[in-house]
Design a protein around this motif. Structure first.
Motif, short mmCIF file in Angstrom:
data_model
loop_
_atom_site.label_atom_id
_atom_site.label_comp_id
_atom_site.label_asym_id
_atom_site.label_seq_id
_atom_site.Cartn_x
_atom_site.Cartn_y
_atom_site.Cartn_z
N ILE A 58 -10.88 19.12 -5.41
CA ILE A 58 -10.31 17.79 -5.68
C ILE A 58 -9.37 17.45 -4.53
CG2 ILE A 58 -8.58 16.58 -7.09
CD1 ILE A 58 -9.92 17.68 -9.54
N THR A 59 -9.45 16.22 -4.07
CA THR A 59 -8.47 15.71 -3.11
C THR A 59 -7.87 14.45 -3.71
OG1 THR A 59 -9.43 16.67 -1.13
CG2 THR A 59 -8.23 14.64 -0.83
N ALA A 60 -6.55 14.38 -3.75
CA ALA A 60 -5.88 13.21 -4.35
C ALA A 60 -5.24 12.38 -3.25
CB ALA A 60 -4.82 13.69 -5.33
N LEU A 61 -5.44 11.08 -3.33
CA LEU A 61 -4.84 10.16 -2.35
C LEU A 61 -3.79 9.34 -3.08
CD1 LEU A 61 -8.13 9.06 -0.56
CD2 LEU A 61 -6.61 10.96 -0.01
N GLU A 62 -2.56 9.38 -2.58
CA GLU A 62 -1.46 8.72 -3.30
C GLU A 62 -0.70 7.79 -2.36
OE1 GLU A 62 -0.14 11.73 -6.73
OE2 GLU A 62 0.38 12.43 -4.74
N GLN A 63 -0.50 6.57 -2.84
CA GLN A 63 0.16 5.57 -1.99
C GLN A 63 1.59 6.00 -1.65
OE1 GLN A 63 0.17 1.83 -3.96
NE2 GLN A 63 1.79 2.34 -5.36
N ASN A 64 1.96 5.70 -0.43
CA ASN A 64 3.29 6.03 0.10
C ASN A 64 3.57 7.53 0.11
OD1 ASN A 64 3.85 3.32 0.50
ND2 ASN A 64 4.56 3.10 -1.60
N LYS A 65 2.53 8.33 -0.15
CA LYS A 65 2.70 9.78 -0.01
C LYS A 65 1.77 10.23 1.10
CE LYS A 65 4.60 10.89 -4.46
NZ LYS A 65 4.43 11.58 -5.73
N ASN A 66 0.55 10.68 0.75
CA ASN A 66 -0.35 11.03 1.87
C ASN A 66 -1.07 9.80 2.44
OD1 ASN A 66 -2.00 10.76 -0.34
ND2 ASN A 66 -3.01 12.74 -0.14
N ILE A 67 -0.96 8.67 1.75
CA ILE A 67 -1.43 7.39 2.31
C ILE A 67 -0.18 6.63 2.73
CG2 ILE A 67 -2.68 5.24 1.82
CD1 ILE A 67 -4.47 7.77 1.89
N PRO A 68 -0.04 6.32 4.03
CA PRO A 68 1.26 5.83 4.50
C PRO A 68 1.52 4.34 4.25
CG PRO A 68 -0.23 6.11 6.35
CD PRO A 68 -0.99 6.52 5.13
N PHE A 69 1.11 3.83 3.11
CA PHE A 69 1.41 2.44 2.77
C PHE A 69 1.11 2.23 1.28
CE2 PHE A 69 -2.78 2.69 4.92
CZ PHE A 69 -3.62 2.36 3.85
N HIS A 70 1.42 1.04 0.81
CA HIS A 70 1.16 0.61 -0.56
C HIS A 70 -0.30 0.13 -0.60
CE1 HIS A 70 2.77 -0.91 -4.34
NE2 HIS A 70 1.90 -1.89 -4.19
N ILE A 71 -1.08 0.69 -1.51
CA ILE A 71 -2.52 0.37 -1.52
C ILE A 71 -2.79 -0.86 -2.39
CG2 ILE A 71 -4.83 1.21 -2.12
CD1 ILE A 71 -3.52 4.10 -1.93
N LYS A 72 -3.40 -1.89 -1.78
CA LYS A 72 -3.73 -3.08 -2.57
C LYS A 72 -5.23 -3.20 -2.80
CE LYS A 72 -0.04 -6.39 -1.91
NZ LYS A 72 0.30 -7.60 -1.19
N ARG A 73 -6.02 -2.48 -2.01
CA ARG A 73 -7.48 -2.66 -2.12
C ARG A 73 -8.16 -1.35 -1.75
NH1 ARG A 73 -10.95 -5.56 2.18
NH2 ARG A 73 -8.97 -5.36 3.26
N VAL A 74 -9.25 -1.10 -2.47
CA VAL A 74 -10.11 0.04 -2.13
C VAL A 74 -11.52 -0.50 -2.02
CG1 VAL A 74 -11.04 2.24 -2.95
CG2 VAL A 74 -8.65 1.65 -3.42
N TYR A 75 -12.21 -0.22 -0.94
CA TYR A 75 -13.62 -0.61 -0.83
C TYR A 75 -14.41 0.53 -0.23
CZ TYR A 75 -12.56 -1.87 4.08
OH TYR A 75 -12.17 -1.85 5.39
N TYR A 76 -15.70 0.47 -0.39
CA TYR A 76 -16.52 1.52 0.20
C TYR A 76 -17.81 0.94 0.74
CZ TYR A 76 -17.36 1.51 -4.86
OH TYR A 76 -17.52 1.13 -6.16
N ASN A 77 -18.31 1.61 1.74
CA ASN A 77 -19.50 1.17 2.45
C ASN A 77 -20.54 2.30 2.32
OD1 ASN A 77 -20.23 1.29 5.90
ND2 ASN A 77 -21.22 -0.06 4.44
N VAL A 107 -12.57 3.25 1.94
CA VAL A 107 -11.44 2.72 2.72
C VAL A 107 -10.33 2.27 1.77
CG1 VAL A 107 -10.72 1.04 4.47
CG2 VAL A 107 -13.06 1.93 4.51
N LEU A 108 -9.11 2.74 2.05
CA LEU A 108 -7.93 2.30 1.30
C LEU A 108 -7.19 1.32 2.21
CD1 LEU A 108 -6.83 5.90 0.31
CD2 LEU A 108 -8.26 4.36 -0.98
N ALA A 109 -6.84 0.16 1.66
CA ALA A 109 -6.28 -0.89 2.52
C ALA A 109 -4.96 -1.38 1.95
CB ALA A 109 -7.28 -2.04 2.65
N SER A 110 -4.07 -1.81 2.86
CA SER A 110 -2.72 -2.23 2.45
C SER A 110 -2.68 -3.66 1.94
CB SER A 110 -1.75 -2.08 3.62
OG SER A 110 -2.12 -2.98 4.66
N ASP A 111 -3.80 -4.36 2.05
CA ASP A 111 -3.77 -5.76 1.60
C ASP A 111 -5.13 -6.20 1.09
OD1 ASP A 111 -2.60 -8.17 1.01
OD2 ASP A 111 -1.73 -8.45 3.00
N TYR A 112 -5.13 -7.36 0.44
CA TYR A 112 -6.39 -7.92 -0.06
C TYR A 112 -7.24 -8.37 1.12
CZ TYR A 112 -3.58 -7.94 -4.26
OH TYR A 112 -2.78 -7.55 -5.28
#
Ligand code: T46
Length: 324
Positions: A20-39, A110-115
């Motif tokens: 398991i790998t956990a992605l957490e905003q403002n922790k291992n992801i260096p911003f506030h997450i507003k959107r997640v998308y995938y390709n 992709v984790l993104a900081s904005d819409y």
């Protein structure tokens, strides 16, 4: 400062049960997450991307298969292979990126900081180059928030100046400083490297701040001890905050004071006289309550030496503490 970076995430678990790998905003992801998308289902002969973002921050994680991401910040071009679900690539504003060599089974998360906002895209390479060359925030190796005003050209690399702060034209700031929101820095000011200036601090003419100093929120500096409206002294008081010292929140430092190396001024203290190296002072008017170590912890006295739990030792000489 590069605005892209490979990230490695923790892999929890072991081979026989999976990971398991956990992605957490403002922790291992260096911003506030507003959107997640995938390709996904991208044909292997297709390339994607070919754009930069003006303000968006993203982390790309290839959770299945592999691909290559070429990044270009206008100075350097680098290519990263993403093929591990516990690795990511941070891409900040002002970085042109292209994705190539997709494997058949690729899923790019992709984790993104904005819409999603098409206005944030720079999809033409020449337009991208123009944009980064003309925006101060991408120049001179330091970061300036869109809402900061930096008139000075003397700002060290990796320094960050946050919104609603104003630095006048003759001020000098070293490398790797953090100037938080709502800070005002006048002209005759010299600030060293690795200095933190928390929110709501006004640094007036005549103030000198050395390396590694921490200036807490709402610290008040004074540069004229006998002020009268519309009367200006020939020269403002010179105040010196020496290296490694910390000024607690809401403390007041009167004009002409010298704060010694590694000293600590407690929150709310009104400093009316010089503080010697390593001293800890509190109250109004300020008075000494002990000594602290370079690391910030209080020192205890053992015979003629002063000792810290971290192992450092000090001795008094000429009524000043010195490291031994
Ligand atoms: C990026 C790389 C890594 C939306 O409507 N909403 C969304 O959230 C996204 C991401 C895209 N779209 C639309 C916009 C386009 O009409 O989806 C279409 C394809 O987007 P694009 O050609 O930009 O896709 P990529 O793979 O080239 O780029 C995408 C992201 O758009 C981009 O921000 O950095 O992935």
């Amino acid at each position: 400062m590069k605005n892209y970076k490979k990230l490695e995430f923790k892999k929890i678990g072991e081979q026989k049960r999976g990971f398991i790998t956990a992605l957490e905003q403002n922790k291992n992801i260096p911003f506030h997450i507003k959107r997640v998308y995938y390709n996904y289902f991208t044909p292997v002969d297709v390339s994607r991307g070919y754009h930069a973002h003006k303000g968006l921050k993203q982390v790309l994680v290839c959770i299945s298969g592999s691909l290559k991401v070429k990044v270009d910040d206008g100075n350097d071009v680098e290519e990263f292979k993403l093929n591990k679900p516990n690795e990511g690539l941070y891409i900040g504003p002002g970085v042109w990126h292209e994705m190539h060599d997709y494997s058949e089974d690729v899923v790019l998360l992709v984790l993104a900081s904005d819409y999603y906002n098409e206005e944030d895209y720079l999809r033409d390479y020449d337009e991208f180059i123009d944009y980064i060359k003309n925006d101060d925030k991408f120049n001179d190796g330091y970061f300036k928030h869109d809402k900061a005003i930096v008139d000075s050209k003397d700002i060290g690399e990796r320094t960050r100046v946050w919104g609603f702060s104003h630095i006048l034209i003759e001020a000098k700031l070293g490398k790797n400083c953090n100037v938080c929101e709502h800070v005002f820095i006048e002209n005759d000011v010299i600030i060293g490297n690795n200095v933190t200036i928390k929110n709501g601090v006004y640094v007036w003419d005549g103030i000198r701040i050395s390396d590694n100093v921490f200036v807490g929120p709402n610290v008040t500096f004074v540069n004229d001890n006998h002020p009268r409206s519309k009367q200006y002294p020939d020269e403002f008081e010179q105040t010196r905050i020496n290296k490694g010292s910390s000024l607690g929140a809401n403390s007041t430092i009167l004009g002409g004071i010298e704060i010694g190396e590694y000293a600590t001024v407690g929150a709310g203290t009104v400093v009316t006289k010089d503080v010697k190296p390593y001293e800890v002072v509190v109250g109004n008017p300020s008075h000494k309550i002990g000594y602290n170590c370079q690391c910030g912890k209080r020192l205890s006295k053992e015979n003629q030496t002063y000792e810290c739990k971290c192992g450092k030792q000090y001795k008094k000489s000429d009524d000043k503490l010195k490291r031994i």
